[in-house]
Design a protein around this motif. Structure first.
Motif, mmCIF file in Angstrom:
data_model
loop_
_atom_site.group_PDB
_atom_site.id
_atom_site.type_symbol
_atom_site.label_atom_id
_atom_site.label_comp_id
_atom_site.label_asym_id
_atom_site.label_seq_id
_atom_site.Cartn_x
_atom_site.Cartn_y
_atom_site.Cartn_z
ATOM 1 N N GLY A 141 -5.330 -15.898 -13.022
ATOM 2 C CA GLY A 141 -4.859 -15.012 -11.972
ATOM 3 C C GLY A 141 -4.432 -15.761 -10.742
ATOM 4 N N THR A 142 -4.079 -14.999 -9.721
ATOM 5 C CA THR A 142 -3.659 -15.580 -8.451
ATOM 6 C C THR A 142 -3.983 -14.589 -7.344
ATOM 7 N N ILE A 143 -3.685 -14.982 -6.123
ATOM 8 C CA ILE A 143 -3.900 -14.161 -4.936
ATOM 9 C C ILE A 143 -2.557 -13.971 -4.245
ATOM 10 N N THR A 144 -2.262 -12.763 -3.792
ATOM 11 C CA THR A 144 -1.013 -12.555 -3.062
ATOM 12 C C THR A 144 -1.043 -13.332 -1.751
ATOM 13 N N ASN A 145 0.144 -13.736 -1.284
ATOM 14 C CA ASN A 145 0.201 -14.506 -0.044
ATOM 15 C C ASN A 145 0.156 -13.594 1.169
ATOM 16 N N ASP A 146 0.393 -14.156 2.344
ATOM 17 C CA ASP A 146 0.305 -13.374 3.581
ATOM 18 C C ASP A 146 1.269 -12.188 3.572
ATOM 19 N N ASN A 147 2.363 -12.322 2.835
ATOM 20 C CA ASN A 147 3.377 -11.267 2.793
ATOM 21 C C ASN A 147 3.247 -10.381 1.560
ATOM 22 N N GLY A 148 2.121 -10.479 0.860
ATOM 23 C CA GLY A 148 1.889 -9.636 -0.301
ATOM 24 C C GLY A 148 2.587 -10.095 -1.573
ATOM 25 N N ARG A 149 3.276 -11.227 -1.543
ATOM 26 C CA ARG A 149 4.029 -11.688 -2.710
ATOM 27 C C ARG A 149 3.158 -12.554 -3.620
ATOM 28 N N PHE A 150 3.534 -12.556 -4.912
ATOM 29 C CA PHE A 150 2.777 -13.331 -5.884
ATOM 30 C C PHE A 150 3.699 -13.805 -6.999
ATOM 31 N N TYR A 151 3.255 -14.825 -7.698
ATOM 32 C CA TYR A 151 3.893 -15.279 -8.928
ATOM 33 C C TYR A 151 2.801 -15.835 -9.812
ATOM 34 N N LEU A 152 2.885 -15.512 -11.113
ATOM 35 C CA LEU A 152 1.846 -15.930 -12.042
ATOM 36 C C LEU A 152 2.474 -16.140 -13.409
ATOM 37 N N ASP A 199 0.837 -1.191 0.000
ATOM 38 C CA ASP A 199 0.000 0.000 0.000
ATOM 39 C C ASP A 199 0.872 1.242 0.000
ATOM 40 N N ASP A 200 0.258 2.400 0.158
ATOM 41 C CA ASP A 200 1.007 3.658 0.084
ATOM 42 C C ASP A 200 2.081 3.759 1.155
ATOM 43 N N SER A 201 1.893 3.092 2.289
ATOM 44 C CA SER A 201 2.870 3.163 3.371
ATOM 45 C C SER A 201 3.971 2.107 3.238
ATOM 46 N N GLY A 202 3.849 1.255 2.230
ATOM 47 C CA GLY A 202 4.854 0.207 2.024
ATOM 48 C C GLY A 202 4.526 -1.110 2.694
ATOM 49 N N SER A 203 3.355 -1.196 3.344
ATOM 50 C CA SER A 203 2.961 -2.442 4.006
ATOM 51 C C SER A 203 2.397 -3.427 2.977
ATOM 52 N N PRO A 204 2.730 -4.713 3.089
ATOM 53 C CA PRO A 204 2.234 -5.705 2.120
ATOM 54 C C PRO A 204 0.710 -5.800 2.156
ATOM 55 N N VAL A 205 0.121 -6.009 0.992
ATOM 56 C CA VAL A 205 -1.320 -6.216 0.877
ATOM 57 C C VAL A 205 -1.558 -7.696 0.637
ATOM 58 N N ALA A 206 -2.035 -8.375 1.661
ATOM 59 C CA ALA A 206 -2.299 -9.809 1.545
ATOM 60 C C ALA A 206 -3.615 -10.050 0.829
ATOM 61 N N PHE A 207 -3.690 -11.135 0.064
ATOM 62 C CA PHE A 207 -4.904 -11.617 -0.592
ATOM 63 C C PHE A 207 -5.422 -10.678 -1.684
ATOM 64 N N ALA A 208 -4.528 -9.850 -2.238
ATOM 65 C CA ALA A 208 -4.923 -9.014 -3.371
ATOM 66 C C ALA A 208 -5.099 -9.886 -4.608
ATOM 67 N N ASN A 209 -5.978 -9.445 -5.512
ATOM 68 C CA ASN A 209 -6.279 -10.191 -6.733
ATOM 69 C C ASN A 209 -5.345 -9.734 -7.848
ATOM 70 N N VAL A 210 -4.632 -10.675 -8.488
ATOM 71 C CA VAL A 210 -3.698 -10.358 -9.571
ATOM 72 C C VAL A 210 -4.097 -11.172 -10.786
ATOM 73 N N LEU A 211 -4.470 -10.488 -11.896
ATOM 74 C CA LEU A 211 -4.915 -11.189 -13.095
ATOM 75 C C LEU A 211 -4.255 -10.610 -14.334
ATOM 76 N N PHE A 212 -4.050 -11.461 -15.345
ATOM 77 C CA PHE A 212 -3.710 -10.961 -16.673
ATOM 78 C C PHE A 212 -4.966 -10.309 -17.247
ATOM 79 N N LYS A 213 -4.807 -9.136 -17.861
ATOM 80 C CA LYS A 213 -5.962 -8.384 -18.359
ATOM 81 C C LYS A 213 -6.725 -9.193 -19.407
ATOM 82 N N ASN A 214 -8.045 -9.083 -19.338
ATOM 83 C CA ASN A 214 -8.948 -9.753 -20.274
ATOM 84 C C ASN A 214 -8.810 -11.273 -20.217
ATOM 85 N N SER A 215 -8.608 -11.785 -19.014
ATOM 86 C CA SER A 215 -8.520 -13.236 -18.837
ATOM 87 C C SER A 215 -9.057 -13.586 -17.453
ATOM 88 N N THR A 216 -9.221 -14.876 -17.228
ATOM 89 C CA THR A 216 -9.544 -15.349 -15.880
ATOM 90 C C THR A 216 -8.339 -16.029 -15.251
#
Length: 831
Positions: A47-58, A28-45
């Motif tokens: 995607g993945t969810i960020t982990n507890d530490n805000g990290r993701f791989y797709l 977020d704006d303060s630099g704190s990880p955002v857990a469980f955020a939705n990450v998707l390739f545009k115009n597709s289904t």
């Protein structure tokens, strides 16, 4: 299981390629990880969810030029992808400015009231019993499954280590996981093709395995069994999903609203069906839960696609990640049927991001559904042999036709690479080392003999002092139709050799007709079980425990010969008829006497029992699954019940046998999965002896003077403290799997597990049997005044391997040297 996992670390092969790869962290704006955020390739289904530490791989096999990142309470962010591979991305989400008119949804815990996601969830509950295969009377479909195991987190340090010196060629092709972004090295591939038939009216289902193929390990049922146990089938609509002996709360569960936060995130067409997208994540840490999202149809409320990832804080050992994907296809415009099931597990000694481990991946594809073709009930009772050699010898034409999902070029290379590896001497050495550690046996291939087991070499007891043991067995393969096995041992205090030898032969595979026999001369603690031992090779832990409570001197010399005939006329129903002849005498007569009144003896007293018995046993184990078709099979699950009925007839005179008597015993053991509240293990046992017999043939209530926690014993009873000829006992042990400790903040991070136990026994001993054994030097007491009972509280998963039990005696505290309290423990590698 340990053998297989360790072996994987030393085997080899390669991987896959993808067109779009992204990875990084969302803050977020303060630099704190955002857990469980939705990450998707545009115009597709995709995607993945960020982990507890805000990290993701797709990653995706398609090429995308934009990434969409969103989470409730933040502005949706669209990012251009400058290249096919974009690692180490840092994505900053800004807090949302717009307010929702009707429903205000907050980051963190979500409201259960006026939440549209929960309204949709309730409609899923109402429809789940009529979705999918349940809509039809009968069904058939093709099933194709591939299992792959990979060594992950490959880096330059590992590649340049001495471990792989001379094996550098295995790193020629490496890739990254589309789920975790880690580099991996494939080690093993198994393929199977089958046809599944089911009848909802008859509540019957059977699966015919048509083909099975392993990379580099032809016909290795041990690996197949491990895989089947590891990846048992599950239904996402059930309230709890069982993995690794743990029950995880399903996000579609009726109890889900108390376990998960739900957010209605989006709606869109998925394969021409309008669907809602719901994100879910756990309300509390350290529980057996998932995070992820699912797409659900707006009319049938059937799941179209779902992703489940076990949270990092979940109370499970040796597994860093579990990730599941299921996709459903639409049939007849309204029926949603499972099309593809993918599961990835990351096994590791710890959950640190950089730690190495082993991936276990299962992909199952379903196709060619047909419905309402009735079959007679007998069709489902006729089970084919999944271990028929023909099944493991299918040619390339068969696999070309039966693969519902083609192997990629890297998966195809696994077969060739492992065949090459088996010719490399260094690889053979590694494989032999882990095989010895896992099985306990040293293989001597040129003689078809195994030496071992190595874990029984050393022992100690009051009669023998220090004891050493060596053994061997014949071993041509896992499906040997016969096996010879034996051991010899020597005690340095009594200066005597002991031995045991057994032979068993499978005469008919279909009925599992087996004959077996053997002889054993040894020293044994017979006060550990209610049933007389017929084992000519094994030995109880109480006979070799170095540390005990009080004197462990009530040991018996045993000379045991057995002959048995066994068959399995119905699946999991065995009938065994056997005979045994045993000679029993005290190993330490001054401390422990088996004397009894004998009018035929010159002294009127005998110190040795000679007894010939004929025993008939009925054993029913519903739900038990095994592998192999040889004389010895392996169990691949432990969630089945066991019902045992024994009838024993003692015959006097034959081979100078001493006593005529009859004995009837029944036991029922059942594990119970109590939803998300853990696992209960229960055993009920009753028995009665008709006729007069001495102490050596009576039923001793199982005491436990060792420091080990042993199920089905009473840890606050000494050996032979209670003796009976009629008894009834109950043992209950419940493991909450950390559900209670996870509610306590100071204990939550320790991932401890709470175990409670309750056990009781009632027994009686006739006056005639008391008088018969009156010359013995120990009191003969039965718990007939009241039920003897104990209770215990245990803490498990200490440092992931230790368990400590605090045991309390409920009554009979006036017995001589009664132990009101004891501490026992055990250790082991458990998920």
């Amino acid at each position: 299981m340990k053998q297989f996992l360790f072996s994987l670390i030393f085997l080899v092969s390669l991987l896959a390629s993808a067109q779009s790869k992204v990875g990084g962290i969302v803050v977020d704006d303060s630099g704190s990880p955002v857990a469980f955020a939705n990450v998707l390739f545009k115009n597709s289904t995709e995607g993945t969810i960020t982990n507890d530490n805000g990290r993701f791989y797709l990653e995706s096999e398609s090429t995308y030029d934009s990434l969409v990142v969103s989470f409730i309470g933040y502005e949706t962010l669209e990012m251009a992808l400058k290249a096919k591979v974009n690692y180490n991305m840092r994505i900053v989400l800004s807090e949302g400015q717009e307010q929702l008119d009707e429903v205000v949804v907050y980051v963190g815990k979500q409201s259960k009231k006026n939440n549209p996601a929960i309204d949709i969830l309730k409609k899923i509950w109402a429809k789940k019993r009529v979705n999918g295969l349940r809509k039809f009377k009968q069904y058939q479909y093709d099933k194709y499954e591939k299992i792959e195991f990979d060594l992950n987190t490959i880096d330059s340090a590992l590649m340049n280590s001495k471990l792989f010196k001379g094996l550098e060629f295995v790193f020629a092709d490496l890739d990254t996981s589309r789920i975790t972004g880690k580099t991996y090295l494939p080690l093993f591939l198994n393929e199977s093709a089958s046809k599944v038939y089911g009848d909802n009216a008859l509540k019957e289902e059977k699966e015919e395995v048509l083909g099975n193929k392993n990379s580099g390990f032809s016909n290795n049922q041990a690996i197949i069994g491990f895989v089947e146990d590891l990846y048992s089938d599950y239904d996402i609509y059930e309230n709890y999903l069982k993995f690794f002996d743990k029950s995880f709360t399903s996000p579609l569960s009726r109890t889900g609203i108390d376990t998960y936060n739900y957010v209605l995130s989006d709606s869109a067409f998925v394969d021409n069906k309008w669907c809602y997208n719901i994100i879910y994540y756990p309300r509390r840490k350290n529980e057996l839960t998932f995070k992820g999202d699912f797409w659900v149809n707006d009319t049938t409320f059937a799941i179209k696609k779902i992703n489940l990832a076990v949270t990092k804080s979940a109370n499970i050992n040796w597994v860093k990640d579990i990730y599941i994907e299921q996709e459903f296809e639409v049939v007849s415009d309204s029926v949603f049927l499972l099309k593809r099931d993918y599961m990835l597990s990351d096994f590791s000694f710890n959950k640190k991001e950089q730690s190495r481990g082993v991936y276990g991946k299962r992909t199952t594809v379903f196709d060619n559904y047909t419905f309402d073709i009735p079959k007679p009930r007998n069709f489902y009772k006729t089970v084919s042999d999944p271990f028929d050699p023909v099944v493991f010898g299918r040619d390339s034409t068969f696999w070309a036709n039966k693969r519902l999902e083609s192997l990629n070029k890297d998966e195809q290379g696994i077969y060739k690479l492992l065949d090459t590896l088996k010719t490399v001497p260094k690889f053979k050495t590694y494989y032999n080392i882990v095989s010895i550690l896992g099985s306990g046996y040293i293989e001597i291939d040129k003689w078809n003999i195994d030496i071992g087991d190595i874990y029984s070499v050393f022992g100690y007891n009051d009669a023998e002092g220090v004891r050493i043991r060596g053994g061997a067995r014949t071993y041509f393969g896992q499906n040997d139709l016969w096996r010879l096995q034996g051991f010899t041992a020597y005690g340095f205090d009594d200066r005597k050799f002991k031995y045991g030898i057994s032979a068993k032969f499978l005469l008919d595979r279909k009925s599992r007709l087996i004959i077996s026999g053997g002889n054993r001369r040894d020293i044994e603690q017979l006060g550990l079980t209610l049933n007389p031992t017929t084992d000519v090779l094994g030995r109880s832990i109480a006979s070799s425990a170095v540390l005990t409570v009080g004197a462990n001197d009530r040991l018996t010399n045993i000379n045991l010969s057995t002959f048995n005939v066994e068959m399995e006329p119905l699946t999991n129903f065995r009938v065994r008829v056997g005979s045994s002849f045993r000679t029993l005498s005290s190993a330490l007569p001054e401390a422990f006497s088996l004397d009894y009144i004998d009018p035929t003896s010159p002294t009127g007293i005998s110190s040795e029992i000679k007894q010939f018995d004929i025993t008939t046993s009925l054993i029913y184990t519903p739900g038990k699954r095994t592998i192999g078709y040889g004389v010895e099979r392996r169990n691949i699950n432990d969630n089945y019940s066991t019902l045992l009925l024994n009838y024993t007839k003692g015959i006097s005179g034959f081979l100078e046998s001493d006593f005529d008597y009859e004995k009837v015993q029944f036991s029922y053991t059942q594990p119970w999965q109590i939803g998300g509240f853990g696992r209960l293990f229960s055993t009920i046992e009753v028995g009665k002896t008709f006729g007069e017999v001495p102490l050596g043939l009576l039923n001793v209530i199982p005491g436990n003077q060792t420091l080990f926690s042993i199920y089905n014993t009473f840890p606050n009873l000494d050996f032979y403290e209670f003796v009976t000829d009629t008894y009834a006992s109950l043992h209950l042990e419940h493991n909450f799997n950390g559900r209670l400790f996870s509610r306590i903040p100071l204990l939550r991070k320790l991932n401890l597990r709470e175990i409670v136990g309750l056990r009781g026994v009632w027994g009686d001993l006739s006056e005639e049997n008391i008088q018969l054994s009156s010359p013995t030097n120990i009191p003969l007491i039965a718990p007939n005044d009241q039920i003897y009972w104990e209770y215990s509280f245990g803490i498990g998963n200490i440092f992931k391997i230790f368990r400590i039990d605090f045991n309390f005696r409920g009554n009979y505290l006036d017995n001589p040297e009664a132990r009101p309290f004891s501490v026992t423990g055990t250790f082991g590698f458990n998920f």
